[in-house]
Write a protein that holds these residues in place. Structure first.
Motif, PDB file in Angstrom:
ATOM      1  N   LYS A  12       0.819  -1.262  -0.102  1.00 39.86           N
ATOM      2  CA  LYS A  12      -0.106   0.164  -0.204  1.00 39.86           C
ATOM      3  C   LYS A  12       0.816   1.076   0.004  1.00 39.86           C
ATOM      4  CE  LYS A  12      -3.841  -1.677   2.724  1.00 39.86           C
ATOM      5  NZ  LYS A  12      -4.485  -1.680   4.012  1.00 39.86           N
ATOM      6  N   LEU A  13       1.944   1.073   0.652  1.00 43.03           N
ATOM      7  CA  LEU A  13       2.968   2.147   0.993  1.00 43.03           C
ATOM      8  C   LEU A  13       3.977   2.345  -0.154  1.00 43.03           C
ATOM      9  CD1 LEU A  13       3.486   2.223   4.631  1.00 43.03           C
ATOM     10  CD2 LEU A  13       2.030   3.822   3.195  1.00 43.03           C
ATOM     11  N   GLY A  14       3.913   1.530  -1.290  1.00 44.89           N
ATOM     12  CA  GLY A  14       4.748   1.350  -2.315  1.00 44.89           C
ATOM     13  C   GLY A  14       6.365   0.946  -1.999  1.00 44.89           C
ATOM     14  N   LEU A  15       6.161   0.425  -0.978  1.00 47.69           N
ATOM     15  CA  LEU A  15       7.793  -0.083  -0.217  1.00 47.69           C
ATOM     16  C   LEU A  15       7.948  -1.546  -0.699  1.00 47.69           C
ATOM     17  CD1 LEU A  15       7.298   1.271   3.212  1.00 47.69           C
ATOM     18  CD2 LEU A  15       8.764   2.153   1.502  1.00 47.69           C
ATOM     19  N   PHE A  47      10.177   9.327   7.424  1.00 46.65           N
ATOM     20  CA  PHE A  47       9.386   9.227   8.750  1.00 46.65           C
ATOM     21  C   PHE A  47       8.062   9.225   8.369  1.00 46.65           C
ATOM     22  CE2 PHE A  47       7.035  11.635  12.213  1.00 46.65           C
ATOM     23  CZ  PHE A  47       7.582  11.057  13.127  1.00 46.65           C
ATOM     24  N   GLU A  48       7.505   9.944   7.225  1.00 49.81           N
ATOM     25  CA  GLU A  48       6.058   9.742   7.161  1.00 49.81           C
ATOM     26  C   GLU A  48       5.586   8.537   6.863  1.00 49.81           C
ATOM     27  OE1 GLU A  48       8.012  12.225   5.679  1.00 49.81           O
ATOM     28  OE2 GLU A  48       7.556  13.944   6.805  1.00 49.81           O
ATOM     29  N   LYS A  82       0.673   2.805  11.817  1.00 46.67           N
ATOM     30  CA  LYS A  82      -0.596   2.997  11.753  1.00 46.67           C
ATOM     31  C   LYS A  82      -1.509   2.037  11.320  1.00 46.67           C
ATOM     32  CE  LYS A  82      -4.341   6.344  11.159  1.00 46.67           C
ATOM     33  NZ  LYS A  82      -5.162   7.183  10.197  1.00 46.67           N
ATOM     34  N   GLY A  83      -0.979   1.571   9.894  1.00 46.99           N
ATOM     35  CA  GLY A  83      -1.426   0.361   9.239  1.00 46.99           C
ATOM     36  C   GLY A  83      -1.478  -0.880   9.860  1.00 46.99           C
ATOM     37  N   LEU A  92       4.757  -2.282  14.999  1.00 48.68           N
ATOM     38  CA  LEU A  92       6.115  -1.998  14.536  1.00 48.68           C
ATOM     39  C   LEU A  92       7.299  -1.719  15.681  1.00 48.68           C
ATOM     40  CD1 LEU A  92       7.979  -1.565  11.903  1.00 48.68           C
ATOM     41  CD2 LEU A  92       7.277   1.036  12.273  1.00 48.68           C
ATOM     42  N   MET A  93       8.172  -2.504  15.723  1.00 46.11           N
ATOM     43  CA  MET A  93       8.981  -2.220  16.895  1.00 46.11           C
ATOM     44  C   MET A  93      10.330  -1.583  16.568  1.00 46.11           C
ATOM     45  SD  MET A  93       8.833  -5.744  19.157  1.00 46.11           S
ATOM     46  CE  MET A  93       8.347  -6.890  17.888  1.00 46.11           C
TER      47      MET A  93
END
Length: 179
Positions: free
Chosen positions: A16-19, A37-38, A45-46, A54-55
């Motif tokens: 979803k984030l294009g990563l 960072f964004e 959040k996702g 997320l750790m």
């Protein structure tokens, strides 16, 4: 991440984030690019919306790795468990077992040994419900020295003997995430 469903949820969030990712494994993600960072906050959040976290803390990450190695070994390996967990964890994580055990106890409020026993008992329940193996074969598969040892530990954890558990119609098992 303790299941394939968790891995799928993480992959979906990354897509979803294009990563682009190299590895999405139990408790571990390797991303190809640097993450802003964004995007990191959006990922965080996702993941939270999917019930995942997320750790960032190195100790928390190490504890998750301990849990994931144990879960993988007990629940996702079909071969017989014939390893010494303390040696295996030390070797796999490149840390002294005493350090790992103390850290785990401090953060989790239980010992690695108790965590292993809880997961072994859940796996034993699963194997008993499937009915493909008898109790002797299960004891061998789960690396118990004898059926008596398995039975004693099973009763200590569940309050039931293995044979009584097998007779129950409503066989209660816990999900891996709830152990």
């Amino acid at each position: 991440m303790v299941s394939n469903r968790c891995k799928l949820a993480v992959r979906d969030e990354l897509k979803k984030l294009g990563l682009h990712f190299i590895v999405v494994d139990l408790g571990e993600v390797e991303i190809m690019e640097n993450i802003t960072f964004e995007k990191r906050e959006m990922l965080k959040k996702g993941l939270l919306e999917s019930g995942l976290e997320l750790m960032d803390d190195k100790k928390a990450i190490l504890i998750e790795r301990i849990k994931n190695i144990i879960i993988e070994m007990i629940h996702h390996t079909e071969q017989e468990i014939k390893v010494n967990f303390s040696d295996y964890l030390s070797e796999k994580l490149n840390h002294n077992y005493t350090y790992l055990a103390n850290l785990f106890s401090e953060v989790q409020g239980t010992t690695i040994e108790q965590f292993i026993i809880s997961h072994k008992i859940e796996r034993i329940k699963e194997l008993m419900i499937y009915g493909e193996l008898n109790i002797t074969e299960i004891a061998w598969k789960m690396n118990y020295s004898s059926v008596a040892h398995l039975s004693t530990q099973f009763k200590k954890v569940t309050g039931l003997s293995p044979s009584h558990f097998k007779q129950l119609k409503d066989k209660r098992r816990n999900s891996i995430e709830d152990i």
